[in-house]
Design an enzyme around this catalytic site. Structure first.
Site, PDB file in Angstrom:
ATOM      1  N   GLU A 136      36.078   4.252  38.803  1.00 56.17           N
ATOM      2  CA  GLU A 136      36.259   3.089  37.946  1.00 56.17           C
ATOM      3  C   GLU A 136      37.467   3.407  37.073  1.00 56.17           C
ATOM      4  OE1 GLU A 136      34.764   0.426  34.261  1.00 56.17           O
ATOM      5  OE2 GLU A 136      34.860   2.589  34.228  1.00 56.17           O
TER       6      GLU A 136
ATOM      7  N   ASP B  32      32.587   6.719  36.021  1.00 60.40           N
ATOM      8  CA  ASP B  32      32.882   5.851  34.886  1.00 60.40           C
ATOM      9  C   ASP B  32      34.178   6.288  34.185  1.00 60.40           C
ATOM     10  OD1 ASP B  32      31.718   3.708  33.131  1.00 60.40           O
ATOM     11  OD2 ASP B  32      31.809   5.284  31.619  1.00 60.40           O
TER      12      ASP B  32
HETATM   13  O1  TEU Z   1      33.727   0.618  31.414  1.00 62.44           O
HETATM   14  C1  TEU Z   1      35.011   1.047  31.128  1.00 62.44           C
HETATM   15  C2  TEU Z   1      35.958   0.030  30.604  1.00 62.44           C
HETATM   16  O2  TEU Z   1      37.009   0.402  30.138  1.00 62.44           O
HETATM   17  C3  TEU Z   1      35.688  -1.410  30.588  1.00 62.44           C
HETATM   18  O3  TEU Z   1      35.136  -1.967  31.678  1.00 62.44           O
HETATM   19  C4  TEU Z   1      34.993  -1.794  29.331  1.00 62.44           C
HETATM   20  O4  TEU Z   1      33.616  -1.874  29.488  1.00 62.44           O
HETATM   21  C5  TEU Z   1      35.469  -3.122  28.892  1.00 62.44           C
HETATM   22  O5  TEU Z   1      36.840  -3.081  28.842  1.00 62.44           O
HETATM   23  C6  TEU Z   1      34.948  -3.494  27.542  1.00 62.44           C
HETATM   24  O6  TEU Z   1      35.455  -4.717  27.203  1.00 62.44           O
HETATM   25  C7  TEU Z   1      32.757   1.582  31.665  1.00 62.44           C
HETATM   26  C8  TEU Z   1      31.428   0.938  31.956  1.00 62.44           C
HETATM   27  O7  TEU Z   1      31.507   0.161  33.112  1.00 62.44           O
HETATM   28  C9  TEU Z   1      30.997   0.155  30.749  1.00 62.44           C
HETATM   29  O8  TEU Z   1      29.813  -0.546  30.969  1.00 62.44           O
HETATM   30  C10 TEU Z   1      30.842   1.111  29.607  1.00 62.44           C
HETATM   31  O9  TEU Z   1      30.567   0.394  28.432  1.00 62.44           O
HETATM   32  C11 TEU Z   1      32.100   1.939  29.394  1.00 62.44           C
HETATM   33  O10 TEU Z   1      32.603   2.479  30.599  1.00 62.44           O
HETATM   34  C12 TEU Z   1      31.798   3.119  28.506  1.00 62.44           C
HETATM   35  O11 TEU Z   1      31.021   4.049  29.208  1.00 62.44           O
END
Ligand code: TEU
Length: 574
Positions: free
Chosen positions: A278, A216
């Site tokens: 990610e 993440d």
């Molecule tokens: O997401 C990271 C991220 O920067 C984006 O996908 C974010 O969720 C989005 O821009 C918000 O509008 C990851 C996870 O996939 C996400 O579900 C989490 O909320 C986030 O990290 C925090 O852990």
């Protein structure tokens, strides 16, 4: 599960062509009727994915967590939240997945913990200047009384990225950094102690037998020294997406040392264990740094996901991806939906779609065109599944599920909704609604009690898995009326033809609005997507599968707009 996939478990570098299915545990299947999906629910339903010819599943977080950000706020990395079951349930799920020939990736959340994590509680209690505080990013405030945040950084979820503590006696204290929700304090990765904790967390799960980790926010761990102010360019108003240039909290070069360290740990458990980043990093040539030979094996391709419904844009995303990943000896990945973005069956029915993270809600105007969106989603998925590299699918997309655009404010859960009181920012709940299994069962089979942590739309019976029976004979696939049979057949052909290992050659002469390529592997196929507004003439060759029925009767042989076809490549003459 098929023998082919069971054999897949022995294959080295399996990820180079894998089809990986994201399970969002909250919304897949609930076994105990509390309205929250759980690990026993996943185990019980997993075999029903057999006809998708998957190589692996990726599980979003199921760890102990106060669930302020749906589990991406972890309070204990080595335990299962009682909402989802127990460690024994996890072991049983892992064993069942392996029995079915599916590898299992789990989510690692290293950028931040939950504010309920013992490490953070200890840091707060120990006070300024303590060793414990060095595990997170605590700083004194600016201004005469320290009552201004240490810098101007904004949270991805809206508002300042800093929160001020209050001492037990009520006096204001230090500030801590949270790039996401206030309940998600960022760890300080300059701390060797933090690094050692995560090495142990990796080993804990690898010993249990997991096949790898989706990492993440893999672009955020290291912050620029001195934490300098940063103002994103005006277009990047959410600060959530990739920003070009040197952003002091995204894509800092120091992250790579961490991933080299993890690469060594993960592969010491077997060369088939992997890391997938990610990382919202732009351009692709920079993202490729995350998948250099001694770092991660895969990185999500958000450039492809973010491409507009336009042949030139999608083509350049594919060209740039293949080039960038190949340059470092890695494979491309492809993805169109996940738990953070508007489901592509709805996203492609809006031009332009709202910015990522904004979501769609009852007051959004205009609403997606559901028919057009699903048609384009099927076309783009079919194009994607013929591309060389790994493909990620998000639970429910195989059913043709749209975004739920009618969730009332009172039912919303995404913290980004609550941090953006300005009208129109709905957040990500619309893609997280529990999925339908049986049309006539309570909660469409999601939960035996009929409960559901997010309300399910009334019209979802038609998307239920049991309403999309698999065709019995190959020729019945010709119609592809059900999205599930389209996915099933395409993934089967992808597996049999080893298309993920294929070599792509672009085909000329079809016009700017058309994407046409040949994928050569065990089998050679021609893929044509018509993104224009008028039908195009098809070349000779037998149709293998199409996202919507083309006109094949001579003299027509035309591919309608918003449609993809796979054909045998034997006689490619126009
Ligand atoms: O997401 C990271 C991220 O920067 C984006 O996908 C974010 O969720 C989005 O821009 C918000 O509008 C990851 C996870 O996939 C996400 O579900 C989490 O909320 C986030 O990290 C925090 O852990």
């Amino acid at each position: 599960m098929s023998t082919a996939s069971a054999q897949g478990l022995q294959a080295s570098e399996w990820w180079r062509s894998a089809a990986i299915y994201q399970i969002y545990p909250r919304s897949f299947a609930d076994s105990n009727g509390d309205g929250m999906g759980d690990l026993p629910g996943i185990r019980a339903r997993l075999a029903q994915l057999e006809n998708l010819y998957l190589d692996a599943i990726w599980l979003s977080p199921f760890y102990a967590s106060p669930q302020r950000d749906a589990g991406y706020d972890v309070s204990d990395y080595c335990s299962v939240d009682p909402l989802f079951g127990t460690l024994d349930d996890f072991d049983a799920l892992l064993a069942e997945a392996h029995r079915l020939g599916l590898r299992v990736l789990i989510d690692l959340v290293p950028n931040h913990t939950s504010s309920d994590h013992e490490w953070f509680k200890a840091a707060v209690a120990a006070g300024p200047g303590s060793e414990e505080r060095t595990h997170f990013l605590f700083r004194d405030g600016r201004g005469a009384n320290g009552d201004e945040p240490p810098n101007n950084w904004q949270s991805v979820f809206g508002g300042s990225a800093w929160e001020r503590l209050t001492a037990p006696d009520g006096s204001p204290e230090q500030w801590y950094l949270h790039l996401f929700d206030v309940s998600q304090p960022d760890l300080d990765w300059t701390s060797e102690w933090v690094r050692e904790q995560f090495r142990e967390i990796l080993r804990f799960w690898l010993r249990r037998g997991v096949d790898g980790f989706r990492v993440d926010v893999a672009h955020g761990l290291v912050k620029k020294a001195g934490l300098p102010d940063y103002t994103p360019p005006p277009a990047d108003d959410t600060a959530s997406m990739t920003a070009p240039g040197d952003v002091p909290y995204w894509g800092q070069p120091g992250v790579h040392e961490i991933y080299r360290d993890w690469h060594a740990i993960v592969t010491s458990f077997g060369v088939d264990r992997i890391l997938c980043a990610e990382a919202w990093v732009d351009p692709l040539s920079k993202l490729a740094d995350w998948v250099r030979p001694d770092e991660m094996q895969q990185a999500f391709n958000f450039r492809f996901l973010g491409a507009a419904w336009s042949a030139p844009d999608i083509r350049s995303a594919i060209v740039d991806s293949l080039e960038a990943f190949e340059a470092v000896g890695a494979v491309a990945t492809w993805v169109l939906s996940n738990h953070d973005v508007i489901r592509h069956a709805s996203r492609l029915g809006l031009n332009p779609p709202p910015p990522q993270g904004t979501g769609i809600g009852p007051k959004t105007i205009p609403k997606p065109d559901a028919v057009l969106g699903l048609r384009r989603a099927r076309a783009e998925t079919l194009m994607m599944l013929a591309l060389p590299g790994g493909a990620y699918l998000y639970q429910g997309e195989e059913l043709g599920l749209p975004e739920d655009t009618e969730i009332p404010d009172s039912a919303r859960q995404d913290p980004s909704f609550f941090r953006n009181p300005a009208k129109g920012h709905y957040g990500r709940d619309g893609c997280r609604v529990p999925i339908p299994w049986e049309a006539d069962a309570p909660a469409y089979g999601f939960s035996p009690s009929g409960a559901s942590w997010l309300p399910q739309p009334k019209q979802w019976a038609r998307f239920a898995r049991d309403r999309q029976p698999a065709p019995q004979e190959p020729h019945e696939f010709a119609g592809n009326t059900h999205t599930l049979s389209l996915y099933s057949r395409a993934l089967e052909l992808r597996r049999l033809g080893q298309l993920g290992l294929g070599k792509l050659t672009w085909l000329d002469g079809f016009g700017d609005d058309v994407i046409a390529f040949r994928c050569a592997s065990v089998r050679e196929i021609t893929v044509i997507s018509n993104l224009g507004t008028s039908p195009i003439r098809l070349p000779a060759g037998e149709p293998l599968i199409f996202s919507e029925r083309p006109w094949l009767d001579e003299p027509m042989r035309e591919l309608p707009p918003d449609t993809t076809i796979w054909m045998t490549a034997s006689t490619l003459t126009k």
